[in-house]
Design a protein around this motif. Structure first.
Motif, PDB file in Angstrom:
ATOM      1  N   LEU A 140       0.831  -1.202   0.000  1.00 12.51           N
ATOM      2  CA  LEU A 140       0.000   0.000   0.000  1.00 12.51           C
ATOM      3  C   LEU A 140       0.871   1.261   0.000  1.00 12.51           C
ATOM      4  O   LEU A 140       0.580   2.229  -0.710  1.00 12.51           O
ATOM      5  N   TYR A 141       1.954   1.246   0.777  1.00  8.44           N
ATOM      6  CA  TYR A 141       2.861   2.400   0.809  1.00  8.44           C
ATOM      7  C   TYR A 141       3.571   2.586  -0.530  1.00  8.44           C
ATOM      8  O   TYR A 141       3.756   3.716  -0.992  1.00  8.44           O
ATOM      9  N   VAL A 142       3.981   1.483  -1.154  1.00 10.50           N
ATOM     10  CA  VAL A 142       4.622   1.570  -2.474  1.00 10.50           C
ATOM     11  C   VAL A 142       3.637   2.156  -3.485  1.00 10.50           C
ATOM     12  O   VAL A 142       3.997   3.030  -4.291  1.00 10.50           O
ATOM     13  N   PHE A 143       2.403   1.695  -3.439  1.00  6.50           N
ATOM     14  CA  PHE A 143       1.350   2.191  -4.321  1.00  6.50           C
ATOM     15  C   PHE A 143       1.170   3.696  -4.140  1.00  6.50           C
ATOM     16  O   PHE A 143       1.094   4.455  -5.109  1.00  6.50           O
ATOM     17  N   GLN A 144       1.121   4.134  -2.887  1.00  4.86           N
ATOM     18  CA  GLN A 144       0.945   5.556  -2.602  1.00  4.86           C
ATOM     19  C   GLN A 144       2.152   6.367  -3.057  1.00  4.86           C
ATOM     20  O   GLN A 144       2.007   7.478  -3.583  1.00  4.86           O
ATOM     21  N   LEU A 145       3.349   5.826  -2.858  1.00  9.15           N
ATOM     22  CA  LEU A 145       4.554   6.540  -3.264  1.00  9.15           C
ATOM     23  C   LEU A 145       4.561   6.770  -4.778  1.00  9.15           C
ATOM     24  O   LEU A 145       4.969   7.839  -5.257  1.00  9.15           O
ATOM     25  N   ALA A 146       4.091   5.787  -5.519  1.00 12.69           N
ATOM     26  CA  ALA A 146       4.072   5.894  -6.976  1.00 12.69           C
ATOM     27  C   ALA A 146       3.076   6.934  -7.463  1.00 12.69           C
ATOM     28  O   ALA A 146       3.299   7.598  -8.480  1.00 12.69           O
ATOM     29  N   PHE A 147       1.965   7.088  -6.726  1.00 13.09           N
ATOM     30  CA  PHE A 147       0.874   7.933  -7.232  1.00 13.09           C
ATOM     31  C   PHE A 147       0.450   9.016  -6.238  1.00 13.09           C
ATOM     32  O   PHE A 147      -0.724   9.319  -6.091  1.00 13.09           O
ATOM     33  N   SER A 148       1.432   9.596  -5.556  1.00 15.74           N
ATOM     34  CA  SER A 148       1.132  10.685  -4.628  1.00 15.74           C
ATOM     35  C   SER A 148       1.791  11.965  -5.132  1.00 15.74           C
ATOM     36  O   SER A 148       2.642  11.943  -6.024  1.00 15.74           O
ATOM     37  N   SER A 149       1.412  13.073  -4.536  1.00 13.73           N
ATOM     38  CA  SER A 149       1.982  14.362  -4.917  1.00 13.73           C
ATOM     39  C   SER A 149       3.421  14.468  -4.421  1.00 13.73           C
ATOM     40  O   SER A 149       3.849  13.731  -3.523  1.00 13.73           O
TER      41      SER A 149
ATOM     42  N   GLU B  56      -5.262  11.805  -4.175  1.00 11.53           N
ATOM     43  CA  GLU B  56      -3.884  11.831  -4.659  1.00 11.53           C
ATOM     44  C   GLU B  56      -3.736  10.923  -5.879  1.00 11.53           C
ATOM     45  O   GLU B  56      -3.127  11.294  -6.880  1.00 11.53           O
ATOM     46  N   TYR B  57      -4.302   9.736  -5.780  1.00 11.61           N
ATOM     47  CA  TYR B  57      -4.213   8.774  -6.881  1.00 11.61           C
ATOM     48  C   TYR B  57      -4.926   9.305  -8.118  1.00 11.61           C
ATOM     49  O   TYR B  57      -4.390   9.299  -9.216  1.00 11.61           O
ATOM     50  N   ARG B  58      -6.136   9.799  -7.911  1.00 11.91           N
ATOM     51  CA  ARG B  58      -6.935  10.282  -9.035  1.00 11.91           C
ATOM     52  C   ARG B  58      -6.284  11.499  -9.688  1.00 11.91           C
ATOM     53  O   ARG B  58      -6.237  11.622 -10.901  1.00 11.91           O
ATOM     54  N   ASP B  59      -5.753  12.412  -8.867  1.00 12.06           N
ATOM     55  CA  ASP B  59      -5.108  13.611  -9.403  1.00 12.06           C
ATOM     56  C   ASP B  59      -3.879  13.252 -10.238  1.00 12.06           C
ATOM     57  O   ASP B  59      -3.566  13.902 -11.225  1.00 12.06           O
ATOM     58  N   THR B  60      -3.163  12.205  -9.832  1.00  9.55           N
ATOM     59  CA  THR B  60      -1.958  11.796 -10.544  1.00  9.55           C
ATOM     60  C   THR B  60      -2.286  11.255 -11.929  1.00  9.55           C
ATOM     61  O   THR B  60      -1.560  11.487 -12.887  1.00  9.55           O
ATOM     62  N   ILE B  61      -3.396  10.533 -12.039  1.00 11.49           N
ATOM     63  CA  ILE B  61      -3.711   9.877 -13.309  1.00 11.49           C
ATOM     64  C   ILE B  61      -4.784  10.620 -14.100  1.00 11.49           C
ATOM     65  O   ILE B  61      -5.092  10.250 -15.226  1.00 11.49           O
ATOM     66  N   ASP B  62      -5.360  11.692 -13.520  1.00  8.85           N
ATOM     67  CA  ASP B  62      -6.529  12.360 -14.107  1.00  8.85           C
ATOM     68  C   ASP B  62      -6.366  12.728 -15.576  1.00  8.85           C
ATOM     69  O   ASP B  62      -7.191  12.373 -16.402  1.00  8.85           O
ATOM     70  N   PHE B  63      -5.306  13.473 -15.888  1.00  6.41           N
ATOM     71  CA  PHE B  63      -5.169  14.012 -17.239  1.00  6.41           C
ATOM     72  C   PHE B  63      -5.170  12.894 -18.278  1.00  6.41           C
ATOM     73  O   PHE B  63      -5.899  12.934 -19.269  1.00  6.41           O
ATOM     74  N   ARG B  64      -4.350  11.881 -18.040  1.00  5.75           N
ATOM     75  CA  ARG B  64      -4.252  10.783 -19.005  1.00  5.75           C
ATOM     76  C   ARG B  64      -5.559  10.010 -19.123  1.00  5.75           C
ATOM     77  O   ARG B  64      -5.984   9.628 -20.206  1.00  5.75           O
ATOM     78  N   LYS B  65      -6.204   9.771 -17.972  1.00  3.23           N
ATOM     79  CA  LYS B  65      -7.437   8.971 -17.998  1.00  3.23           C
ATOM     80  C   LYS B  65      -8.617   9.766 -18.542  1.00  3.23           C
ATOM     81  O   LYS B  65      -9.536   9.188 -19.143  1.00  3.23           O
TER      82      LYS B  65
END
Length: 277
Positions: free
Chosen positions: A174-183, A222-231
């Motif tokens: 979960l922490y790795v996931f957050q690190l990849a897709f956090s601000s 955080e996750y949604r903001d990271t991927i928003d533009f592309r998705k």
């Protein structure tokens, strides 16, 4: 100077400095020493302050979040929470194979690259199908992609020798996931936790109690903001399939880099700790 040692004291001092440095790296292979350097450079890049464009983008995203009705936030948060909890504490995502033991880091990395290549293809195919299907399938891609990413991390953990039967290893995911897709603002704290995982994980309460402490709203935003533009581009008619494949492929690539580096870091820490005992 002991009997038979005719080395000049100055020469001995130089030799000690040289071989002392080598002794510090003695537990590591040449490949592992190369990875240590790569990890240091990665950490520096990871903790760089956001540039002007990134700050402006985050500001816009924050404003958008403020005007989105609370009901929608609640629904998305519940969806993310449900997916992540089911994945982390269900049995379906646990690899059938046992964690690899007695394998070199070079071999682990090679297997991890093969795994990442497979999952990038899976994610790209799923994204292309969802993108071609229009808005409804595009929106359905959101939870499916989370599941693909977490499944990848479960298998990655076993490649680097960590058993996901231990709930603390699932929390590490979960922490790795957050690190990849956090601000950029959140990354230093997350990286600190990952670098100090052995000590920090020992302080965790039972799994159910810990999950109550997770800020699910923050995680989903955080996750949604990271991927928003592309998705969001994926929802545009006519280009959705191409963009969907591109977006999912890229997101898995980003996760793969972060995941592999986090597990490399732990492998190196474990090796150094074992060598000192």
């Amino acid at each position: 100077m002991y009997k038979g040692d005719y080395t000049h004291p100055f020469q001995r001092e130089i030799s000690n400095l040289i071989h002392g440095g080598e002794a510090m790296e003695k537990p590591y292979t040449i490949y592992e020493q190369q990875m240590k350097g790569k990890l240091k450079r990665w950490e520096i890049r990871l903790q760089k302050k956001p540039n002007l464009i990134e700050r402006a983008s985050k500001s816009v995203q924050n404003r958008i979040n403020q005007v989105i009705p609370e009901k929608i936030h609640t629904t998305i948060t519940a969806t993310v929470k449900g997916i992540v909890q089911t994945t982390l504490f269900g049995m379906n995502y646990m690899p059938a194979t046992e964690p690899l033991k007695g394998v070199s880091m070079a071999d682990r990395d090679a297997k991890a690259e093969e795994l990442l290549s497979l999952y990038k293809k899976i994610a790209a195919a799923e994204g292309a199908g969802a993108g071609a299907g229009g808005i409804l399938l595009g929106l359905a891609d959101f939870p499916i992609l989370i599941g693909i990413k977490l499944k990848f991390l479960f298998e990655l953990a076993h490649i680097y020798g960590y058993s996901t039967k231990d709930y603390r290893e699932r929390l590490f995911i979960l922490y790795v996931f957050q690190l990849a897709f956090s601000s950029a603002k959140k990354k230093p704290d997350l990286l600190h936790t990952i670098k100090n995982w052995p000590a920090i994980s020992q302080t965790f309460p039972p799994a159910d109690d810990y999950m109550k402490q997770v800020n699910w709203l923050q995680l989903q935003q955080e996750y949604r903001d990271t991927i928003d533009f592309r998705k969001m581009l994926q929802l545009i008619p006519g280009i959705g399939a191409v963009v969907g494949a591109w977006a999912n492929f890229g997101l898995l690539e980003e996760l793969g880099v972060v995941g592999m580096n986090c597990y490399r870091m732990r492998n190196l820490q474990d090796k150094a700790r074992n060598a000192s005992e």
